[in-house]
Design an enzyme around this catalytic site. Structure first.
Site, PDB file in Angstrom:
ATOM      1  N   GLY A  58       0.820  -1.218   0.000  1.00  0.00           N
ATOM      2  CA  GLY A  58       0.000   0.000   0.000  1.00  0.00           C
ATOM      3  C   GLY A  58       0.847   1.260   0.000  1.00  0.00           C
ATOM      4  O   GLY A  58       2.034   1.224  -0.328  1.00  0.00           O
ATOM      5  N   HIS A 102       4.506   1.668  -7.944  1.00  0.00           N
ATOM      6  CA  HIS A 102       3.528   0.573  -7.919  1.00  0.00           C
ATOM      7  C   HIS A 102       2.693   0.596  -9.207  1.00  0.00           C
ATOM      8  O   HIS A 102       2.407  -0.451  -9.792  1.00  0.00           O
ATOM      9  CB  HIS A 102       2.578   0.717  -6.725  1.00  0.00           C
ATOM     10  CG  HIS A 102       3.248   0.673  -5.383  1.00  0.00           C
ATOM     11  ND1 HIS A 102       3.352   1.776  -4.571  1.00  0.00           N
ATOM     12  CD2 HIS A 102       3.836  -0.343  -4.712  1.00  0.00           C
ATOM     13  CE1 HIS A 102       3.967   1.444  -3.448  1.00  0.00           C
ATOM     14  NE2 HIS A 102       4.277   0.166  -3.504  1.00  0.00           N
ATOM     15  N   GLN A 155       7.680  -9.507   8.087  1.00  0.00           N
ATOM     16  CA  GLN A 155       8.920  -9.118   7.404  1.00  0.00           C
ATOM     17  C   GLN A 155       9.573  -7.889   8.037  1.00  0.00           C
ATOM     18  O   GLN A 155      10.611  -7.430   7.579  1.00  0.00           O
ATOM     19  CB  GLN A 155       8.687  -8.898   5.914  1.00  0.00           C
ATOM     20  CG  GLN A 155       7.921  -7.639   5.545  1.00  0.00           C
ATOM     21  CD  GLN A 155       7.612  -7.612   4.060  1.00  0.00           C
ATOM     22  OE1 GLN A 155       6.880  -8.441   3.541  1.00  0.00           O
ATOM     23  NE2 GLN A 155       8.194  -6.647   3.347  1.00  0.00           N
ATOM     24  N   GLY A 187       9.224  -4.973  -8.482  1.00  0.00           N
ATOM     25  CA  GLY A 187      10.094  -3.868  -8.873  1.00  0.00           C
ATOM     26  C   GLY A 187      11.570  -4.168  -8.682  1.00  0.00           C
ATOM     27  O   GLY A 187      11.958  -4.765  -7.671  1.00  0.00           O
ATOM     28  N   SER A 228       9.398   5.660  -3.323  1.00  0.00           N
ATOM     29  CA  SER A 228       9.224   4.712  -2.227  1.00  0.00           C
ATOM     30  C   SER A 228       8.166   5.249  -1.278  1.00  0.00           C
ATOM     31  O   SER A 228       8.064   6.471  -1.090  1.00  0.00           O
ATOM     32  CB  SER A 228      10.550   4.556  -1.480  1.00  0.00           C
ATOM     33  OG  SER A 228      10.321   3.952  -0.226  1.00  0.00           O
ATOM     34  N   ARG A 254       8.319   5.112   1.737  1.00  0.00           N
ATOM     35  CA  ARG A 254       9.046   5.717   2.859  1.00  0.00           C
ATOM     36  C   ARG A 254       9.420   7.176   2.596  1.00  0.00           C
ATOM     37  O   ARG A 254       9.709   7.915   3.542  1.00  0.00           O
ATOM     38  CB  ARG A 254      10.332   4.946   3.145  1.00  0.00           C
ATOM     39  CG  ARG A 254      10.075   3.598   3.751  1.00  0.00           C
ATOM     40  CD  ARG A 254      11.333   2.750   3.697  1.00  0.00           C
ATOM     41  NE  ARG A 254      10.992   1.355   3.914  1.00  0.00           N
ATOM     42  CZ  ARG A 254      11.049   0.739   5.084  1.00  0.00           C
ATOM     43  NH1 ARG A 254      11.476   1.382   6.135  1.00  0.00           N
ATOM     44  NH2 ARG A 254      10.699  -0.517   5.207  1.00  0.00           N
TER      45      ARG A 254
HETATM   46  P1  AMP Z   1       6.076  -2.304  -1.514  1.00  0.00           P
HETATM   47  O1  AMP Z   1       4.683  -1.767  -1.416  1.00  0.00           O
HETATM   48  O2  AMP Z   1       7.128  -1.323  -1.097  1.00  0.00           O
HETATM   49  O3  AMP Z   1       6.231  -3.651  -0.878  1.00  0.00           O
HETATM   50  O4  AMP Z   1       6.337  -2.532  -3.066  1.00  0.00           O
HETATM   51  C1  AMP Z   1       5.485  -3.332  -3.822  1.00  0.00           C
HETATM   52  C2  AMP Z   1       6.137  -3.595  -5.155  1.00  0.00           C
HETATM   53  O5  AMP Z   1       6.358  -2.357  -5.816  1.00  0.00           O
HETATM   54  C3  AMP Z   1       7.500  -4.284  -5.015  1.00  0.00           C
HETATM   55  O6  AMP Z   1       7.638  -5.242  -6.054  1.00  0.00           O
HETATM   56  C4  AMP Z   1       8.459  -3.130  -5.194  1.00  0.00           C
HETATM   57  O7  AMP Z   1       9.726  -3.524  -5.697  1.00  0.00           O
HETATM   58  C5  AMP Z   1       7.719  -2.292  -6.213  1.00  0.00           C
HETATM   59  N1  AMP Z   1       8.218  -0.912  -6.177  1.00  0.00           N
HETATM   60  C6  AMP Z   1       8.385  -0.128  -5.077  1.00  0.00           C
HETATM   61  N2  AMP Z   1       8.924   1.053  -5.429  1.00  0.00           N
HETATM   62  C7  AMP Z   1       9.110   1.012  -6.766  1.00  0.00           C
HETATM   63  C8  AMP Z   1       9.649   1.919  -7.723  1.00  0.00           C
HETATM   64  N3  AMP Z   1      10.098   3.123  -7.368  1.00  0.00           N
HETATM   65  N4  AMP Z   1       9.689   1.539  -9.022  1.00  0.00           N
HETATM   66  C9  AMP Z   1       9.228   0.329  -9.393  1.00  0.00           C
HETATM   67  N5  AMP Z   1       8.715  -0.587  -8.546  1.00  0.00           N
HETATM   68  C10 AMP Z   1       8.662  -0.243  -7.249  1.00  0.00           C
END
Ligand code: AMP
Length: 282
Positions: free
Chosen positions: A31, A37, A61, A149, A187, A189
């Site tokens: 999320g 995303h 995690q 990603g 990100s 974050r």
């Molecule tokens: P997360 O919500 O951070 O767990 O990310 C979910 C998915 O989105 C994961 O496969 C991440 O690698 C991908 N993701 C997060 N940030 C980026 C980004 N800046 N570019 C491409 N994919 C991303």
């Protein structure tokens, strides 16, 4: 877009779609959605999948409880973004739905050395948690295509190993990292950073570019030494690692060899926020 909260309901719906010869593309997320995303969702849609997105902040995690508690939750905005993105199905399970036997009843995965280097070294147990949730999600959704990603490079390598080891019938598609104009990797974050720090944080990208552009000109120790200076000067208060590694095994690389694919990976803190990024070098 249809929303499901129960595994059984989404499984029934997806079985029905598979019966109609539809291919399923799956985008797992935690999320706080952003353009990164959305790029995964776009690729899944472009490749003609029924696109399923999951939002689940996976407690197992997070090795740091505070990091888990501080993880941004923006579910209403996420649903709006998903509606506009063209995603077909959102899976929004509860913790109990994903871990019916509790958070202690976890499977153990044999991931070899790749589990303990880089992120694994600084976040012990992190990839066990990632494998527990991803294995459960893949068993529920059983997609033909999985989109993840490159931003989380080590995670992609770990999930590819999970897929190989369990012979899961799914293809992992690794999508390039989406960046702000400054070069900062998008990100969830980044929301916790001030405007000034977001600008400074682009130093990770510029440092990776420097390493890529000087790969043949300087030795690896010289490149890494300069990288630490760049990030310290940019205002990063703590650097967990900057490492040049073999792009497949993630073992540290000591010098340039033409036949070896390399990746540089960094994790560093700015304003107390831990950022990670990477770049393929050749
Ligand atoms: P997360 O919500 O951070 O767990 O990310 C979910 C998915 O989105 C994961 O496969 C991440 O690698 C991908 N993701 C997060 N940030 C980026 C980004 N800046 N570019 C491409 N994919 C991303």
């Amino acid at each position: 877009m249809i929303l499901y909260k129960q595994s059984e309901d989404i499984r029934n719906k997806l079985n029905q779609l598979k019966g109609q010869d539809k291919s399923i593309g799956f985008v797992p997320t935690m999320g706080a959605l952003h353009e990164g995303h959305l790029s995964l969702i776009k690729q899944s849609i472009a490749e003609k999948n029924i696109t399923v997105v999951s939002i689940f902040v996976n407690p197992t995690q997070f090795n740091d409880k505070k990091d888990f508690e501080k993880y941004p939750v923006t579910i209403e905005k996420d649903i709006e973004l998903l509606e506009r993105s063209g995603a077909d199905i959102l899976f929004l399970p509860s913790v109990h739905e994903m871990y019916p036997n509790g958070l202690q009843a976890l499977s153990t995965y044999d991931l070899s050395q790749i589990e303990h280097v880089l992120e694994g070294h600084y976040r012990p147990g992190h990839f066990q948690g990632v494998c527990n949730i991803m294995h459960r999600l893949l068993q529920t959704i059983t997609p033909g295509n999985l989109y993840m990603g490159q931003k989380d490079y080590q995670q992609c390598m770990i999930i590819q190993k999970l897929i190989n080891d369990f012979k899961l019938p799914v293809k992992l598609n690794i999508v390039p990292t989406q960046r702000e104009e400054s070069g900062l990797a998008m990100s969830s974050r980044n929301m916790r950073l001030s405007g000034a720090s977001k600008q400074k944080a682009a130093a990770i990208y510029n440092t990776h570019l420097f390493i890529k552009n000087n790969l043949l000109k300087l030795s690896f120790p010289q490149l890494i030494e300069k990288a630490y200076v760049f990030l310290n000067n940019a205002g990063f208060e703590k650097i967990d690692y900057i490492e040049i590694c073999d792009a497949v095994s993630l073992k540290p690389a000591k010098e340039y060899k033409e036949e070896q694919k390399l990746v540089v990976l960094t994790a560093a803190f700015i304003e107390g926020v831990r950022l990670i990024d990477n770049m393929l070098l050749n």
